[in-house]
Design a protein around this motif. Structure first.
Motif, mmCIF file in Angstrom:
data_model
loop_
_atom_site.group_PDB
_atom_site.id
_atom_site.type_symbol
_atom_site.label_atom_id
_atom_site.label_comp_id
_atom_site.label_asym_id
_atom_site.label_seq_id
_atom_site.Cartn_x
_atom_site.Cartn_y
_atom_site.Cartn_z
ATOM 1 N N UNK A 10 -1.572 -0.855 -3.750
ATOM 2 C CA UNK A 10 -0.531 -0.578 -4.730
ATOM 3 C C UNK A 10 0.102 -1.827 -5.347
ATOM 4 N N UNK A 11 0.270 -2.882 -4.574
ATOM 5 C CA UNK A 11 1.030 -4.037 -5.083
ATOM 6 C C UNK A 11 0.412 -4.678 -6.323
ATOM 7 N N UNK A 12 -0.923 -4.788 -6.464
ATOM 8 C CA UNK A 12 -1.436 -5.365 -7.705
ATOM 9 C C UNK A 12 -1.045 -4.567 -8.944
ATOM 10 N N UNK A 13 -0.969 -3.240 -8.790
ATOM 11 C CA UNK A 13 -0.639 -2.387 -9.935
ATOM 12 C C UNK A 13 0.809 -2.607 -10.377
ATOM 13 N N UNK B 45 -4.967 -3.992 4.650
ATOM 14 C CA UNK B 45 -4.861 -2.679 5.285
ATOM 15 C C UNK B 45 -3.417 -2.203 5.241
ATOM 16 N N UNK B 46 -3.253 -0.930 4.950
ATOM 17 C CA UNK B 46 -1.921 -0.349 4.958
ATOM 18 C C UNK B 46 -1.452 0.100 6.318
ATOM 19 N N UNK B 47 -2.282 -0.051 7.339
ATOM 20 C CA UNK B 47 -1.922 0.410 8.681
ATOM 21 C C UNK B 47 -1.159 -0.634 9.482
ATOM 22 N N UNK B 48 -1.150 -1.864 9.029
ATOM 23 C CA UNK B 48 -0.451 -2.920 9.754
ATOM 24 C C UNK B 48 1.050 -2.871 9.471
ATOM 25 N N UNK B 49 1.886 -3.282 10.436
ATOM 26 C CA UNK B 49 3.334 -3.313 10.181
ATOM 27 C C UNK B 49 3.701 -4.226 9.005
ATOM 28 N N UNK C 184 0.860 -1.184 0.000
ATOM 29 C CA UNK C 184 0.000 0.000 0.000
ATOM 30 C C UNK C 184 0.895 1.231 0.000
ATOM 31 N N UNK C 185 0.357 2.356 -0.456
ATOM 32 C CA UNK C 185 1.063 3.635 -0.368
ATOM 33 C C UNK C 185 0.154 4.647 0.310
ATOM 34 N N UNK C 186 0.732 5.629 1.007
ATOM 35 C CA UNK C 186 -0.098 6.645 1.679
ATOM 36 C C UNK C 186 -0.946 7.422 0.677
ATOM 37 N N UNK C 187 -2.193 7.681 1.067
ATOM 38 C CA UNK C 187 -3.115 8.433 0.212
ATOM 39 C C UNK C 187 -3.603 9.701 0.906
ATOM 40 N N UNK C 188 -2.958 10.075 2.014
ATOM 41 C CA UNK C 188 -3.328 11.289 2.729
ATOM 42 C C UNK C 188 -4.389 11.056 3.784
#
Length: 377
Positions: A187-190, A225-229, A176-180
């Motif tokens: 992001x990884x599938x792309x 989720x992008x919030x997990x380590x 995942x990448x931050x989106x604000x």
């Protein structure tokens, strides 16, 4: 006596599983994935493969990393398999030995070299570098390439796999990448779709009609989720993402490992995020909806044993029984073309290692060895 009774019971079990009622999978390719044995101890491993009737060996073909073919420097002519920057020696020896034993090779292209990207588990900065390597690899193992004028052509490899578990951050970052505003964007599938297409097009540039490239090789679960380590993506969401990013492939691959030792191969996992062998048809239905009737390759699967893994392992007898059941499930499914068991021999590391082999780390043979040997092939 107990060993004789166990063997007899196992034979009876396999006889009952040899003829599933469903339409059988067409030409199920049965194999093993165990690099430490295949590459590191071939004089021991290949006689075992012969005894077991192994039809295919999956091996990571490392582009970069410590043992990568192109780890040292950028090739001057990247599409030329003979470029001096490449070192194929380990793989040349392996494909020759596999041919001698009548075993097909499944090459997984993996790891980005330092000159091509930020880290081994990051996408290359230029996808053409990955495509060129895939072409060079497929050309070298086309069946007509001679390493030297006075040498015979190297054996052919017709089964290829793009990366490994790209929905798992161990193998591909970022997921995942931050989106604000504390939000994250998938992001990884792309980025993986671009990697998949680079490998697919590179291999097919050889023009050999019999070559097949599988993408996916996905881990069985993800937290979405992008919030997990350790942020990861579940298999169905990942598949939908690569479709949106226009990935192309000849087959899709998945690793439908069980999630808990109380799960038999046919038991669906708890929760909606995992795809195991017990609910593999959910993945196949989504694959059909998105891509039509593409085949599915199971390029990693296995059950660990207790001992030594007291947390995730099953008994030796249960491992043998589950092995027979899992391959029967795959063989009965007309969409599954390949099934690869992970490990011939247990890894010695407990905890972060894996113990799904047919031999313990000390060399003791488990009942699963006979279960695999007795399977219809």
């Amino acid at each position: 006596m107990r060993k004789q009774l166990a063997a007899a019971a196992l034979v009876a079990l396999l006889a009952g599983l040899a003829a599933p009622s469903a339409k059988p999978s067409r030409g199920l390719l049965v194999g093993i994935f165990d690099e430490p044995s295949t590459i590191g101890n071939p004089d021991w491993a290949f006689p075992q493969y012969r005894s077991l009737g192994v039809e295919a060996l999956r091996v990571n073909l490392y582009w970069g990393g410590l043992t990568g073919v192109a780890r040292k420097r950028r090739p001057a002519n990247a599409v030329n398999p003979a470029d001096p920057a490449y070192d194929w020696s380990v793989y040349d020896a392996m494909v020759k030995r596999s041919k001698d034993e009548g075993i097909k090779v499944v090459f997984s292209i993996l790891w980005t070299p330092g000159w091509a990207g930020r880290a081994t588990n990051r996408a290359p900065r230029r996808m053409i570098d990955l495509r060129n390597f895939a072409y060079a690899a497929a050309k070298r193992y086309s069946g007509s390439f001679r390493p030297a004028l006075d040498e015979a052509p190297l054996p052919s490899v017709r089964h290829w796999l793009a990366w490994n578990e790209p929905n798992n951050p161990v193998f591909l970052k970022p997921q995942f990448i931050p989106a604000g505003r504390g939000r994250f964007k998938l992001w990884s599938p792309r980025i993986y779709a671009q990697m998949c297409n680079s490998i697919w097009s590179g291999v097919h540039l050889t023009g050999l009609a019999s070559e097949k490239v599988a993408c996916g090789a996905t881990s069985p679960h993800g937290n979405n989720t992008g919030t997990q380590p350790r942020a990861s993506v579940s298999p169905l969401i990942f598949l939908r993402g690569v479709k949106r990013a226009h990935a192309q492939f000849d087959a899709y691959a998945h690793h439908p490992y069980y999630q808990h030792p109380n799960e038999s191969p046919g038991k669906p996992p708890p929760g909606p995020r995992a795809v195991t062998l017990g609910n593999i048809n959910e993945l196949i239905r989504e694959l059909t909806r998105l891509y039509g009737r593409k085949p599915l390759w199971i390029t990693e699967y296995g059950y660990q044993t207790n001992p030594p893994d007291r947390t995730f392992g099953v008994s030796f007898a249960k491992q043998a029984r589950y092995l027979a059941q899992s391959f029967a499930i795959a063989r009965a499914n007309p969409r599954i073309d390949m099934m690869i068991w992970f490990l011939l021999k247990d890894e010695a590391r407990i905890g972060n290692g894996w113990q799904s082999g047919f031999f313990t780390a000390s060399g003791r043979r488990k009942p699963s060895w006979l279960a695999f040997k007795r399977m219809p092939k």
